[in-house]
Motif scaffolding. Structure first.
Motif, PDB file in Angstrom:
ATOM      1  N   LYS A  22       0.245   6.566   3.718  1.00 39.34           N
ATOM      2  CA  LYS A  22       1.206   5.982   2.779  1.00 39.34           C
ATOM      3  C   LYS A  22       2.599   6.451   3.181  1.00 39.34           C
ATOM      4  CE  LYS A  22      -1.951   5.857  -1.158  1.00 39.34           C
ATOM      5  NZ  LYS A  22      -2.168   6.327  -2.541  1.00 39.34           N
ATOM      6  N   ILE A  23       3.527   5.514   3.266  1.00 41.90           N
ATOM      7  CA  ILE A  23       4.896   5.818   3.658  1.00 41.90           C
ATOM      8  C   ILE A  23       5.823   5.419   2.517  1.00 41.90           C
ATOM      9  CG2 ILE A  23       6.717   5.401   5.350  1.00 41.90           C
ATOM     10  CD1 ILE A  23       4.456   4.756   7.359  1.00 41.90           C
ATOM     11  N   PHE A  24       6.668   6.366   2.107  1.00 43.83           N
ATOM     12  CA  PHE A  24       7.599   6.160   1.003  1.00 43.83           C
ATOM     13  C   PHE A  24       9.022   6.251   1.540  1.00 43.83           C
ATOM     14  CE2 PHE A  24       3.713   7.998  -0.580  1.00 43.83           C
ATOM     15  CZ  PHE A  24       3.433   7.275  -1.728  1.00 43.83           C
ATOM     16  N   SER A  25       9.800   5.230   1.276  1.00 40.22           N
ATOM     17  CA  SER A  25      11.189   5.184   1.725  1.00 40.22           C
ATOM     18  C   SER A  25      12.118   5.482   0.555  1.00 40.22           C
ATOM     19  CB  SER A  25      11.478   3.789   2.295  1.00 40.22           C
ATOM     20  OG  SER A  25      12.826   3.661   2.622  1.00 40.22           O
ATOM     21  N   ASN A  26      13.064   6.381   0.776  1.00 43.26           N
ATOM     22  CA  ASN A  26      14.124   6.709  -0.189  1.00 43.26           C
ATOM     23  C   ASN A  26      13.591   7.222  -1.525  1.00 43.26           C
ATOM     24  OD1 ASN A  26      16.085   5.914   1.688  1.00 43.26           O
ATOM     25  ND2 ASN A  26      15.928   3.800   1.032  1.00 43.26           N
ATOM     26  N   GLN A  58       7.834  -4.393   8.556  1.00 44.66           N
ATOM     27  CA  GLN A  58       8.798  -5.387   8.078  1.00 44.66           C
ATOM     28  C   GLN A  58      10.151  -4.714   7.912  1.00 44.66           C
ATOM     29  OE1 GLN A  58       7.217  -6.852   4.407  1.00 44.66           O
ATOM     30  NE2 GLN A  58       5.971  -8.411   5.402  1.00 44.66           N
ATOM     31  N   LEU A  59      11.139  -5.235   8.580  1.00 44.37           N
ATOM     32  CA  LEU A  59      12.480  -4.657   8.529  1.00 44.37           C
ATOM     33  C   LEU A  59      13.033  -4.660   7.109  1.00 44.37           C
ATOM     34  CD1 LEU A  59      14.769  -3.386  10.092  1.00 44.37           C
ATOM     35  CD2 LEU A  59      15.634  -5.675  10.576  1.00 44.37           C
ATOM     36  N   ALA A  60      12.684  -5.649   6.319  1.00 44.50           N
ATOM     37  CA  ALA A  60      13.203  -5.725   4.947  1.00 44.50           C
ATOM     38  C   ALA A  60      12.788  -4.509   4.114  1.00 44.50           C
ATOM     39  CB  ALA A  60      12.708  -6.996   4.279  1.00 44.50           C
ATOM     40  N   LYS A  61      11.626  -3.934   4.396  1.00 43.07           N
ATOM     41  CA  LYS A  61      11.156  -2.775   3.635  1.00 43.07           C
ATOM     42  C   LYS A  61      11.800  -1.467   4.095  1.00 43.07           C
ATOM     43  CE  LYS A  61       6.670  -4.480   2.228  1.00 43.07           C
ATOM     44  NZ  LYS A  61       5.263  -4.123   2.060  1.00 43.07           N
ATOM     45  N   LEU A  68      12.447   9.762   4.097  1.00 45.59           N
ATOM     46  CA  LEU A  68      11.137   9.209   4.382  1.00 45.59           C
ATOM     47  C   LEU A  68      10.088  10.258   4.064  1.00 45.59           C
ATOM     48  CD1 LEU A  68      10.269   6.482   5.686  1.00 45.59           C
ATOM     49  CD2 LEU A  68      10.088   7.706   7.830  1.00 45.59           C
ATOM     50  N   SER A  69       9.052   9.877   3.332  1.00 51.52           N
ATOM     51  CA  SER A  69       7.921  10.762   3.059  1.00 51.52           C
ATOM     52  C   SER A  69       6.667  10.080   3.580  1.00 51.52           C
ATOM     53  CB  SER A  69       7.765  11.029   1.562  1.00 51.52           C
ATOM     54  OG  SER A  69       8.902  11.672   1.058  1.00 51.52           O
ATOM     55  N   ILE A  70       5.865  10.827   4.337  1.00 52.62           N
ATOM     56  CA  ILE A  70       4.630  10.293   4.916  1.00 52.62           C
ATOM     57  C   ILE A  70       3.470  11.101   4.363  1.00 52.62           C
ATOM     58  CG2 ILE A  70       3.345   9.879   7.043  1.00 52.62           C
ATOM     59  CD1 ILE A  70       6.054   9.638   8.478  1.00 52.62           C
TER      60      ILE A  70
END
Length: 106
Positions: A22-26, A58-61, A68-70
C-alpha cells in the motif's frame, strides 16, 4: 513536490519478496493502524514476475508528492519476514531547484 511515474521493488529471495503493498501519498504521521485502515493512494498486488520490474503508476495519483509512505502488508510465500533489497522511485521535480538557495547545514 515531485511527480512519480514508476516504482520498483527488488528482492533476491522471491518467497520473502513483497506481495501486497500500500502506497500513501501526502499523508503525514502515519502509524501501522493508519496503514491498515486508511484508503491508500495505490494498492499493489505484486506477482513474482513484478519483483524487479518497473511498475508504472497513474501520474494523476502521484502528480504533486511531498511525502510518501509505503506499507508492505505481506510477502509472496506468506512467511513471517519480508525482505526488500531495494525500492526505486522514478519521477521528476515539479519546480527547478535554485542552487543559490542551498545552504550548508551542520
Amino acid at each position: 513536490p515531485v511527480a512519480i511515474t514508476n516504482f520498483q521493488f527488488v528482492a533476491t529471495n522471491k518467497d520473502q519478496a513483497p506481495r501486497k503493498v500500500k502506497i500513501f501519498s501526502n499523508v503525514l504521521n502515519m502509524d501501522f493502524d493508519d496503514a491498515e485502515s486508511r484508503v491508500p493512494t495505490l494498492e499493489l498486488e505484486l506477482s513474482e514476475e513484478d519483483i524487479g520490474s518497473q511498475l508504472q503508476v497513474q501520474l494523476a495519483k502521484f502528480k504533486r508528492v511531498s511525502s510518501l509512505s509505503i506499507f508492505i502488508e505481506d510477502n509472496q510465500a506468506d512467511e513471517e519476514v519480508t525482505i526488500v533489497n531495494k525500492i526505486s522511485i522514478t519521477g521528476w521535480p515539479l519546480a527547478n531547484t535554485d542552487m543559490k538557495n542551498l545552504k550548508k547545514v551542520g
